[in-house]
Design a protein around this motif. Sequence first.
Motif, PDB file in Angstrom:
ATOM      1  N   ASP A  31       0.806  -1.216   0.000  1.00  0.00           N
ATOM      2  CA  ASP A  31       0.000   0.000   0.000  1.00  0.00           C
ATOM      3  C   ASP A  31       0.841   1.269   0.000  1.00  0.00           C
ATOM      4  OD1 ASP A  31       0.939  -0.489   2.552  1.00  0.00           O
ATOM      5  OD2 ASP A  31      -0.982  -0.127   3.562  1.00  0.00           O
ATOM      6  N   VAL A  68       2.050   1.920  -3.492  1.00  0.00           N
ATOM      7  CA  VAL A  68       0.948   2.404  -4.317  1.00  0.00           C
ATOM      8  C   VAL A  68       0.656   3.873  -4.013  1.00  0.00           C
ATOM      9  CG1 VAL A  68      -1.518   2.134  -4.812  1.00  0.00           C
ATOM     10  CG2 VAL A  68      -0.069   0.105  -4.584  1.00  0.00           C
ATOM     11  N   ASP A 121      -2.413   4.507  -7.464  1.00  0.00           N
ATOM     12  CA  ASP A 121      -2.807   3.658  -8.593  1.00  0.00           C
ATOM     13  C   ASP A 121      -1.941   2.396  -8.591  1.00  0.00           C
ATOM     14  OD1 ASP A 121      -3.418   2.463 -10.999  1.00  0.00           O
ATOM     15  OD2 ASP A 121      -3.240   4.289 -12.193  1.00  0.00           O
ATOM     16  N   ALA A 122      -2.536   1.254  -8.200  1.00  0.00           N
ATOM     17  CA  ALA A 122      -1.780   0.003  -8.144  1.00  0.00           C
ATOM     18  C   ALA A 122      -1.299  -0.415  -9.524  1.00  0.00           C
ATOM     19  CB  ALA A 122      -2.634  -1.097  -7.522  1.00  0.00           C
ATOM     20  N   ALA A 129       1.795   1.509 -10.334  1.00  0.00           N
ATOM     21  CA  ALA A 129       2.938   0.953  -9.610  1.00  0.00           C
ATOM     22  C   ALA A 129       3.435  -0.316 -10.295  1.00  0.00           C
ATOM     23  CB  ALA A 129       2.542   0.656  -8.168  1.00  0.00           C
ATOM     24  N   VAL A 181       1.459  -7.885  -6.258  1.00  0.00           N
ATOM     25  CA  VAL A 181       0.796  -6.636  -5.896  1.00  0.00           C
ATOM     26  C   VAL A 181      -0.208  -6.919  -4.788  1.00  0.00           C
ATOM     27  CG1 VAL A 181      -0.605  -4.696  -6.694  1.00  0.00           C
ATOM     28  CG2 VAL A 181       1.048  -5.755  -8.247  1.00  0.00           C
ATOM     29  N   GLN A 198     -10.001  -2.985  -6.681  1.00  0.00           N
ATOM     30  CA  GLN A 198      -8.643  -2.848  -7.201  1.00  0.00           C
ATOM     31  C   GLN A 198      -8.224  -4.033  -8.054  1.00  0.00           C
ATOM     32  OE1 GLN A 198      -6.961  -2.459  -3.210  1.00  0.00           O
ATOM     33  NE2 GLN A 198      -6.236  -0.402  -3.719  1.00  0.00           N
TER      34      GLN A 198
END
Length: 291
Positions: free
Chosen positions: A169, A172, A178-179, A182, A198, A205
């Motif tokens: 987290d 991110v 924005d995962a 990343a 991730v 998400q």
Amino acid sequence: MSGFHDDALEAVVRLALTEDLGRAGDLTAQACVPADARLSATFVARKAGVAAGLAAARLAVRALDPDARVDEPVRDGDAFDAGAALVRVDGNARSLLAAERTALNLTGRLCGIATLTRAYVDAVAGTRARIADTRKTTPGLRALEKRAVALGGGLNHRFGLDDAILIKDNHVALCGGDAAEALRRARAHAGHLTKIEVEIDRLDQLGPLLELVQPGVQSGRAGPDVIMLDNFSLPELREAVALTDGRVTLEASGGVTLDTVRSIAETGVDVISVGALTHSAPSLDVGLDVA
């Protein structure tokens, strides 16, 4: 890992002995026990468990008495009953008494981790889920504790920060929240053999990450290799499994206990990581009994 583990264990044993003996050695044994006295004794399990780190007893004893005789009837990875003789020793009495606490501390700690891991592994038997550890280990003891997990039947997650990329987290957040962004940055940086995981903590998400897994996008290498579902509810885990449909390895994590691990496994996730294997495992009760 065996050779590395042996070196790590020997280094820890020597450090622990130095810490315990201090500047003057075992004053009690020096005062009460003749210098040439002999002692035969057995390291005995007070409770049933799984063996790990038993070589600590041999290394501790022989560090102080190189001529001591050591018999190891139980091997690492073996299950044993309460009352089992784990290691038998015979040597200089002062040396054996001085080595006792270091040997007991390490064998108890590592057997405790292997035993707890085996309990988790048994709890998910018959499901597809595998039990994995985390990096929540005792500083300086990671090699030993992760080997104990493996001896208990668990998987080793990352050994360190250099094993793989795990986007959490905080990473991110530093990528604008924005995962997927990343992940794109990680893919641009990673070598072709480096796996990327991730972590997400909300079901919404998942979709953007799965879109990157579609065939034909950078030969399928745009998406993550593993997605960690952090603190998902059971319904959310089941939905994530259904949406993913086997395209990516799914790892469940967060607050896993022996009471909940079976229900989590039955959702269909591939891996369940359990920090408690190392950060909360109780030491197994092992004692030294004089023959």
